[in-house]
Design an enzyme around this catalytic site. Sequence first.
Site, mmCIF file in Angstrom:
data_model
loop_
_atom_site.group_PDB
_atom_site.id
_atom_site.type_symbol
_atom_site.label_atom_id
_atom_site.label_comp_id
_atom_site.label_asym_id
_atom_site.label_seq_id
_atom_site.Cartn_x
_atom_site.Cartn_y
_atom_site.Cartn_z
ATOM 1 N N SER A 141 0.843 -1.194 0.000
ATOM 2 C CA SER A 141 0.000 0.000 0.000
ATOM 3 C C SER A 141 0.876 1.241 0.000
ATOM 4 O O SER A 141 2.014 1.231 0.511
ATOM 5 C CB SER A 141 -0.900 0.019 1.240
ATOM 6 O OG SER A 141 -1.520 1.284 1.407
ATOM 7 N N TYR A 154 -2.095 -1.122 10.134
ATOM 8 C CA TYR A 154 -2.212 -1.417 8.705
ATOM 9 C C TYR A 154 -0.989 -0.887 7.952
ATOM 10 O O TYR A 154 -0.359 -1.621 7.174
ATOM 11 C CB TYR A 154 -3.488 -0.796 8.151
ATOM 12 C CG TYR A 154 -3.679 -1.018 6.668
ATOM 13 C CD1 TYR A 154 -4.183 -2.220 6.199
ATOM 14 C CD2 TYR A 154 -3.360 -0.016 5.753
ATOM 15 C CE1 TYR A 154 -4.362 -2.432 4.835
ATOM 16 C CE2 TYR A 154 -3.543 -0.225 4.386
ATOM 17 C CZ TYR A 154 -4.047 -1.434 3.936
ATOM 18 O OH TYR A 154 -4.211 -1.627 2.587
#
Length: 244
Positions: A141, A154
């Site tokens: 990401s 995350y």
Amino acid sequence: MPVALVTGSSRGIGAAIAERFAADGYDVAVNYHTSEAAAEETADRVRDHGQAAVVVGADVSDADDASRLVETTVDELGGLDHVVNNAGIDQHVYTEDLSPEDFDRVMDVNVNSAFCVTKAALPHLRESDADPTPSVTNVSSILAYTGAPIEVHYAGSKGALLSLTKSHARDFAPAVRVNAVAPGHVETDMTSDRTEAEKQEELAGIPMDYFGAPADIADAVAYLRDARFVTGETLNVNGGELMR
């Protein structure tokens, strides 16, 4: 027929990757944890391209389940040539409200799963006669670079995934290539809860002036699958939001 395994491929980016592999002539193992019906729909789209598909429910953060997933793929489809570690979960919470249990669960699903599936797949990838060489692609990401105030676990997990990618690339070369993609803002179920104001604020930071689609990430994964002289790299797919 070449074979690909895509974890977390019942919907979103994973489903798009599975369908792209099928369009390129691959039989595909579709993995899910809770969304069996959606996984079956992904498998149907794979079959629409004339390719074989197997649907396997597994918690890929569990080593035994990851091993079962890989072995089922090989038994049902006849081998394994490419792995895409896409399974992931997210949670919006500030550090002071984040429990150790939630932190560990995000790390398990986002990082440990990639380790477990890759380890289980490695003997089969080494036996593959894929041309170019067999590969593993990890889905990270943009937050691996930027961090995120309400997604520390995350963002941290996605950063760890980039380090794992480089280490595995060095470990497995020249037999198996290992790369990563780092998506920016992509329209999926995981991002559907944003308000219109939040979307406009995010869009203002993207030079291409639109949000990515799952198919955009699938294109990047397909490139890395076929890029015979690329390993240990991360392909950033974010519309210019972060240029490195």
